[in-house]
Design an enzyme around this catalytic site. Structure first.
Site, PDB file in Angstrom:
ATOM      1  N   CYS A   1      63.683  -2.071  58.054  1.00 11.15           N
ATOM      2  CA  CYS A   1      64.188  -3.176  57.217  1.00 11.15           C
ATOM      3  C   CYS A   1      64.479  -2.786  55.775  1.00 11.15           C
ATOM      4  O   CYS A   1      65.634  -2.768  55.351  1.00 11.15           O
ATOM      5  CB  CYS A   1      63.185  -4.323  57.234  1.00 11.15           C
ATOM      6  SG  CYS A   1      62.973  -5.018  58.873  1.00 11.15           S
TER       7      CYS A   1
HETATM    8  N1  LIG Z   1      61.111  -4.014  63.586  1.00 13.76           N
HETATM    9  C1  LIG Z   1      60.859  -4.940  62.685  1.00 13.76           C
HETATM   10  O1  LIG Z   1      59.734  -5.030  62.190  1.00 13.76           O
HETATM   11  C2  LIG Z   1      61.927  -5.938  62.248  1.00 13.76           C
HETATM   12  C3  LIG Z   1      61.536  -6.974  61.380  1.00 13.76           C
HETATM   13  C4  LIG Z   1      62.484  -7.917  60.992  1.00 13.76           C
HETATM   14  C5  LIG Z   1      63.791  -7.811  61.454  1.00 13.76           C
HETATM   15  N2  LIG Z   1      64.167  -6.793  62.283  1.00 13.76           N
HETATM   16  C6  LIG Z   1      65.549  -6.762  62.754  1.00 13.76           C
HETATM   17  O2  LIG Z   1      65.585  -7.124  64.128  1.00 13.76           O
HETATM   18  C7  LIG Z   1      66.634  -6.406  64.794  1.00 13.76           C
HETATM   19  C8  LIG Z   1      66.064  -5.633  65.963  1.00 13.76           C
HETATM   20  O3  LIG Z   1      65.159  -4.671  65.468  1.00 13.76           O
HETATM   21  P1  LIG Z   1      64.084  -3.936  66.376  1.00 13.76           P
HETATM   22  O4  LIG Z   1      63.134  -3.309  65.430  1.00 13.76           O
HETATM   23  O5  LIG Z   1      63.551  -4.849  67.425  1.00 13.76           O
HETATM   24  O6  LIG Z   1      65.001  -2.819  67.082  1.00 13.76           O
HETATM   25  P2  LIG Z   1      64.593  -1.866  68.307  1.00 13.76           P
HETATM   26  O7  LIG Z   1      65.448  -0.669  68.175  1.00 13.76           O
HETATM   27  O8  LIG Z   1      63.115  -1.741  68.387  1.00 13.76           O
HETATM   28  O9  LIG Z   1      65.038  -2.692  69.596  1.00 13.76           O
HETATM   29  C9  LIG Z   1      66.358  -3.016  69.875  1.00 13.76           C
HETATM   30  C10 LIG Z   1      66.533  -3.080  71.391  1.00 13.76           C
HETATM   31  O10 LIG Z   1      67.885  -3.484  71.634  1.00 13.76           O
HETATM   32  C11 LIG Z   1      68.341  -2.779  72.761  1.00 13.76           C
HETATM   33  N3  LIG Z   1      69.796  -2.806  72.771  1.00 13.76           N
HETATM   34  C12 LIG Z   1      70.658  -2.115  71.999  1.00 13.76           C
HETATM   35  N4  LIG Z   1      71.933  -2.452  72.316  1.00 13.76           N
HETATM   36  C13 LIG Z   1      71.846  -3.379  73.290  1.00 13.76           C
HETATM   37  C14 LIG Z   1      72.813  -4.115  74.027  1.00 13.76           C
HETATM   38  N5  LIG Z   1      74.127  -3.952  73.827  1.00 13.76           N
HETATM   39  N6  LIG Z   1      72.378  -4.975  74.952  1.00 13.76           N
HETATM   40  C15 LIG Z   1      71.051  -5.134  75.188  1.00 13.76           C
HETATM   41  N7  LIG Z   1      70.091  -4.480  74.523  1.00 13.76           N
HETATM   42  C16 LIG Z   1      70.495  -3.606  73.587  1.00 13.76           C
HETATM   43  C17 LIG Z   1      67.736  -1.402  72.618  1.00 13.76           C
HETATM   44  O11 LIG Z   1      67.723  -0.706  73.844  1.00 13.76           O
HETATM   45  C18 LIG Z   1      66.335  -1.745  72.103  1.00 13.76           C
HETATM   46  O12 LIG Z   1      65.431  -1.926  73.168  1.00 13.76           O
HETATM   47  C19 LIG Z   1      67.277  -5.534  63.724  1.00 13.76           C
HETATM   48  O13 LIG Z   1      68.380  -6.209  63.190  1.00 13.76           O
HETATM   49  C20 LIG Z   1      66.204  -5.409  62.675  1.00 13.76           C
HETATM   50  O14 LIG Z   1      66.744  -5.183  61.398  1.00 13.76           O
HETATM   51  C21 LIG Z   1      63.252  -5.852  62.695  1.00 13.76           C
END
Ligand SMILES: NC(=O)c1ccc[n+]([C@@H]2O[C@H](COP(=O)([O-])OP(=O)(O)OC[C@H]3O[C@@H](n4cnc5c(N)ncnc54)[C@H](O)[C@@H]3O)[C@@H](O)[C@H]2O)c1
Length: 480
Positions: free
Chosen positions: A318
């Site tokens: 983030c």
């Molecule tokens: N990790 C955190 O603490 C956090 C906190 C707040 C916001 N966010 C936001 O949330 C969002 C997701 O982050 P995350 O940390 O969960 O990411 P991540 O990489 O852990 O997980 C994303 C998942 O999406 C899947 N994916 C990718 N393309 C895809 C598609 N076309 N169809 C289906 N699945 C697909 C991936 O295989 C993966 O499992 C981001 O925008 C991030 O900025 C994350």
């Protein structure tokens, strides 16, 4: 994969769900007329009998799915990563802080996972939690959101709610998500626009940012208020009702743009304040002042001050990334986001600052960086978690190696470090023993499990980037 046009809509399958009789409901902003297609979904969301599809089963999507399942919703997780789907089906967890028993518990309540997007057509609501990284040129990479939207579009059904949770710049939901969903929809559905509610032919779209704080055990996840902004009022109400099923409070805002910008403000606020204390740390080191003592003293002020702590650089998905989504978008408005740029400059220079101090520390022991054997403690970007993304430890390893040092690491949360988007290390965590064999022990992440007094006692030299050795007096420690 089945044919989208053959997939049955969940419309009409709702005979058991209690359909709200009221044609309008009272909201904070006045009376809201609801067409039948929205009343049905609302009733199922209120009763928690709704089917929810969560797309992207990563750090955000998986815990969200578990919360929804625990609350009674029928949850189907979707991911393109077949391994994750197989793990979940077998009741296995691939995220350190989520235990297998939580997955198994959710499975008993109906949680399932799939790579088959055709099953989206059966869902009352679809939540997108896919990555939003930066490109190599530090620009927003919305390819995951776009590809997911393209994959979802054929399966969207009348009256469904689609929510984007991925962090992004204001305008993404309206300018990217909705056009892709509308263009790829086989039934010719449109997102309900602001104004009079359509009786037929629409779906609903909202944005609701994720606020997870990995490793934070002081606030229960459900007690973190959830900001929700719909493309129009019905979407806001549907999404808020969905999240009220799992969070103590939903905060309704007037648009998707406000919700998108809210998340960026939160993260930019952190990024800028961390840069401020990082800069003041460098000055304090020159002045011989302990910045951590200063921050602790300032934090006793009961108003107008919130403590932020310096460190070896930003990490995680983030704070190092999200602010640049806004600075990129700002250029469209001929606007230069100077605070973001400056904070980025200061924070990105921190790994070099750490390496400079390692060199200074080694020099004090008449030792050069070239040929020094260094044990780095902590590979994760923050304490007590297993998340490596954007970790400053990765950059520091590269810089130390470029200076000729031999680097090993220990991290109880990350037994191995392989290959990522920006690194290819193939390292294994070294057991924490015989610390006297290293020329320097470098504390990068202040994991709670470490016994810092013992580490200092056994080591020849300790460089501490986190004030983890607070309260330990020793000539061997150099805080930086
Ligand atoms: N990790 C955190 O603490 C956090 C906190 C707040 C916001 N966010 C936001 O949330 C969002 C997701 O982050 P995350 O940390 O969960 O990411 P991540 O990489 O852990 O997980 C994303 C998942 O999406 C899947 N994916 C990718 N393309 C895809 C598609 N076309 N169809 C289906 N699945 C697909 C991936 O295989 C993966 O499992 C981001 O925008 C991030 O900025 C994350």
């Amino acid at each position: 994969m089945s044919n989208p046009s053959q997939a049955k809509s969940s419309q009409g399958k709702s005979s058991k769900a209690k359909t709200s009789k009221a044609k309008s409901i009272q909201t904070n902003s006045g009376k809201l007329n609801l067409p039948r297609i929205a009343r049905q979904r609302l009733a199922r969301l209120e009763a928690r009998t709704a089917r929810i599809g969560v797309i992207g089963l990563g750090y955000v999507g998986l815990p969200l799915s578990l919360l929804l399942a625990e609350a009674g919703f029928k949850v189907t997780g979707f991911d393109i990563d077949a391994k994750k789907v197989d793990d979940l089906k077998a009741g296995r967890s691939y995220i350190f802080r989520i235990e297998a028993k939580e997955i198994k518990g959710a499975r008993k309540k109906g949680f399932t996972a799939t790579t088959d997007f055709a099953r989206l057509s059966d869902q009352d609501a679809i939540i997108l939690c896919v990555p939003t990284p930066l490109t190599a040129h530090h620009e927003p990479d919305l390819s995951f959101v776009e590809n997911t939207a393209k994959a979802v579009a054929p399966w969207v059904r009348e009256g469904q709610l689609v929510v984007l949770e991925s962090t992004t710049y204001p305008g993404t939901t309206e300018e990217l998500l909705i056009p892709v969903l509308e263009a790829g929809n086989t039934e010719g559905l449109k997102a309900q626009a602001k104004g009079a509610a359509a009786e037929r032919g629409v779906f609903y779209v909202a944005f609701s940012p994720e606020r997870e704080d990995p490793g934070n055990v002081t606030v229960a996840r459900r007690d973190i208020p959830k900001v929700v902004g719909g493309h129009e009022a019905i979407a806001t109400e549907l999404a808020a009702t969905l999240y009220e099923g799992i969070f103590t409070r939903a905060v309704r805002v007037s648009s998707t743009r406000v919700a998108e910008m809210t998340k960026l403000l939160e993260n930019i606020y952190r990024c800028v304040n961390i840069a401020l204390v990082n800069e003041l740390k460098i000055l304090s080191l020159r002045m011989g002042v302990d910045i951590w003592e200063v921050i602790d003293a300032a934090a006793t002020k009961p108003f107008g001050f919130q403590p932020f702590y310096p460190g070896p650089g930003l990490g995680g998905h983030c704070i190092p990334i999200d602010p640049f989504y806004l600075s990129w978008k700002a250029k469209e408005y001929d606007f230069n986001t100077r605070f973001i740029e400056l904070a980025g400059e200061v924070n990105e220079a921190m790994p070099e600052h750490v390496v400079k101090y390692v060199a200074i520390a080694l020099n004090r022991c008449s030792k050069a960086m070239n040929g020094a054997r260094i044990l780095m403690l902590g590979m994760a970007y923050k304490k007590d978690i297993d998340d490596l993304r954007e970790s400053p430890s990765l950059t520091v390893i590269e810089l130390l190696r470029a200076g000729g040092a031999e680097v090993l690491y220990n991290d109880p949360y990350l037994p191995t470090v392989g290959r990522g988007w920006h690194y290819n290390l193939n390292m294994r965590s070294t057991p924490l023993r015989n610390l006297e064999q290293y020329d320097c022990v470098l504390i990068m992440t202040d994991h709670t499990d470490y016994d810092y007094a013992a580490i200092v006692k056994e080591s020849k030299l300790v460089v501490d980037t986190r004030n983890a050795t607070k309260g330990i007096a020793s000539e061997k420690i150099i805080r930086c």
